[in-house]
Design a protein around this motif. Sequence first.
Motif, PDB file in Angstrom:
ATOM      1  N   LYS A 124       0.841  -1.197   0.000  1.00  0.00           N
ATOM      2  CA  LYS A 124       0.000   0.000   0.000  1.00  0.00           C
ATOM      3  C   LYS A 124       0.875   1.245   0.000  1.00  0.00           C
ATOM      4  O   LYS A 124       1.746   1.410   0.840  1.00  0.00           O
ATOM      5  CB  LYS A 124      -0.903  -0.003   1.228  1.00  0.00           C
ATOM      6  N   ARG A 125       0.623   2.100  -0.964  1.00  0.00           N
ATOM      7  CA  ARG A 125       1.421   3.310  -1.095  1.00  0.00           C
ATOM      8  C   ARG A 125       0.929   4.368  -0.125  1.00  0.00           C
ATOM      9  O   ARG A 125      -0.254   4.563   0.059  1.00  0.00           O
ATOM     10  CB  ARG A 125       1.312   3.856  -2.516  1.00  0.00           C
ATOM     11  N   VAL A 126       1.872   5.043   0.472  1.00  0.00           N
ATOM     12  CA  VAL A 126       1.553   6.137   1.375  1.00  0.00           C
ATOM     13  C   VAL A 126       1.866   7.439   0.633  1.00  0.00           C
ATOM     14  O   VAL A 126       2.996   7.680   0.234  1.00  0.00           O
ATOM     15  CB  VAL A 126       2.376   6.039   2.674  1.00  0.00           C
ATOM     16  N   LEU A 127       0.840   8.235   0.461  1.00  0.00           N
ATOM     17  CA  LEU A 127       1.017   9.513  -0.215  1.00  0.00           C
ATOM     18  C   LEU A 127       1.250  10.596   0.824  1.00  0.00           C
ATOM     19  O   LEU A 127       0.434  10.807   1.711  1.00  0.00           O
ATOM     20  CB  LEU A 127      -0.217   9.856  -1.044  1.00  0.00           C
ATOM     21  N   ASN A 128       2.360  11.237   0.736  1.00  0.00           N
ATOM     22  CA  ASN A 128       2.669  12.345   1.634  1.00  0.00           C
ATOM     23  C   ASN A 128       2.429  13.653   0.892  1.00  0.00           C
ATOM     24  O   ASN A 128       3.354  14.287   0.399  1.00  0.00           O
ATOM     25  CB  ASN A 128       4.111  12.268   2.135  1.00  0.00           C
ATOM     26  N   ILE A 129       1.169  14.020   0.817  1.00  0.00           N
ATOM     27  CA  ILE A 129       0.804  15.257   0.140  1.00  0.00           C
ATOM     28  C   ILE A 129       0.464  16.284   1.204  1.00  0.00           C
ATOM     29  O   ILE A 129      -0.453  16.100   1.992  1.00  0.00           O
ATOM     30  CB  ILE A 129      -0.392  15.045  -0.805  1.00  0.00           C
ATOM     31  N   GLU A 130       1.226  17.326   1.232  1.00  0.00           N
ATOM     32  CA  GLU A 130       1.003  18.388   2.203  1.00  0.00           C
ATOM     33  C   GLU A 130       0.229  19.505   1.524  1.00  0.00           C
ATOM     34  O   GLU A 130       0.579  19.950   0.428  1.00  0.00           O
ATOM     35  CB  GLU A 130       2.340  18.923   2.707  1.00  0.00           C
ATOM     36  N   TYR A 131      -0.837  19.931   2.154  1.00  0.00           N
ATOM     37  CA  TYR A 131      -1.651  21.011   1.597  1.00  0.00           C
ATOM     38  C   TYR A 131      -0.942  22.337   1.797  1.00  0.00           C
ATOM     39  O   TYR A 131      -0.588  22.705   2.910  1.00  0.00           O
ATOM     40  CB  TYR A 131      -3.027  21.057   2.263  1.00  0.00           C
ATOM     41  N   ARG A 132      -0.694  23.011   0.707  1.00  0.00           N
ATOM     42  CA  ARG A 132      -0.147  24.355   0.747  1.00  0.00           C
ATOM     43  C   ARG A 132      -1.021  25.227  -0.130  1.00  0.00           C
ATOM     44  O   ARG A 132      -1.162  24.956  -1.327  1.00  0.00           O
ATOM     45  CB  ARG A 132       1.290  24.384   0.234  1.00  0.00           C
ATOM     46  N   PRO A 133      -1.632  26.257   0.429  1.00  0.00           N
ATOM     47  CA  PRO A 133      -2.505  27.103  -0.396  1.00  0.00           C
ATOM     48  C   PRO A 133      -1.700  27.852  -1.459  1.00  0.00           C
ATOM     49  O   PRO A 133      -0.515  28.135  -1.286  1.00  0.00           O
ATOM     50  CB  PRO A 133      -3.127  28.068   0.618  1.00  0.00           C
ATOM     51  N   ILE A 134      -2.363  28.139  -2.538  1.00  0.00           N
ATOM     52  CA  ILE A 134      -1.712  28.851  -3.645  1.00  0.00           C
ATOM     53  C   ILE A 134      -1.351  30.269  -3.213  1.00  0.00           C
ATOM     54  O   ILE A 134      -0.273  30.762  -3.505  1.00  0.00           O
ATOM     55  CB  ILE A 134      -2.630  28.868  -4.878  1.00  0.00           C
ATOM     56  N   SER A 161      -0.838  32.681   0.070  1.00  0.00           N
ATOM     57  CA  SER A 161      -0.625  32.579   1.513  1.00  0.00           C
ATOM     58  C   SER A 161      -1.592  33.495   2.268  1.00  0.00           C
ATOM     59  O   SER A 161      -2.177  34.417   1.706  1.00  0.00           O
ATOM     60  CB  SER A 161       0.815  32.928   1.865  1.00  0.00           C
ATOM     61  N   LYS A 162      -1.725  33.225   3.571  1.00  0.00           N
ATOM     62  CA  LYS A 162      -2.644  34.003   4.395  1.00  0.00           C
ATOM     63  C   LYS A 162      -2.227  35.467   4.487  1.00  0.00           C
ATOM     64  O   LYS A 162      -3.071  36.357   4.490  1.00  0.00           O
ATOM     65  CB  LYS A 162      -2.723  33.409   5.800  1.00  0.00           C
ATOM     66  N   GLY A 213      -3.413  41.057   3.271  1.00  0.00           N
ATOM     67  CA  GLY A 213      -2.990  42.301   2.639  1.00  0.00           C
ATOM     68  C   GLY A 213      -3.954  42.747   1.546  1.00  0.00           C
ATOM     69  O   GLY A 213      -4.292  43.934   1.453  1.00  0.00           O
ATOM     70  N   LEU A 214      -4.416  41.819   0.728  1.00  0.00           N
ATOM     71  CA  LEU A 214      -5.383  42.153  -0.318  1.00  0.00           C
ATOM     72  C   LEU A 214      -6.709  42.628   0.280  1.00  0.00           C
ATOM     73  O   LEU A 214      -7.334  43.561  -0.228  1.00  0.00           O
ATOM     74  CB  LEU A 214      -5.612  40.955  -1.232  1.00  0.00           C
TER      75      LEU A 214
END
Length: 135
Positions: free
Chosen positions: A41-51, A53-54, A59-60
């Motif tokens: 079984k493959r373990v996917l190490n996908i870390e969520y990073r928003p396009i 940043s906060k 600022g916007l």
Amino acid sequence: MDKNTEDSLEKLFDTAFKDINLESPSPDFTEKVMHQIKAEKRVLNIEYRPIISKSILVGLFVLLVFIIAFFSTKADLTSSGWLDMPVAMDWTNKISFPEFSIPVSNTMLYGIVAFGFMLFIQITLLKGYLDKRLA
């Protein structure tokens, strides 16, 4: 090919394959293969990073609020010296919100509200599904 050639090839193949024994897999072949698949079984190490940043989003947002506040004062931008406005001016008294007079029927209003509600539900459900799938 003609019929005689086909018949002779058929006889040749029959005699060639006559002596070959068919191999059959062991009775637990499928179980062994599935056990190996489960073990790998493959373990996917996908870390969520928003396009975005906060800090950029904040600022916007602050920039948008300042732009709305500035233009809601109805400052005359064509006059000379609009950058020389006093800092201590009471600009909060001059804020006026624009009046929207777009004719919208009740049916269209209900449709817009229903669309927004369904979009919110769909985004929430898809986020939950993708969080479970990627975790």
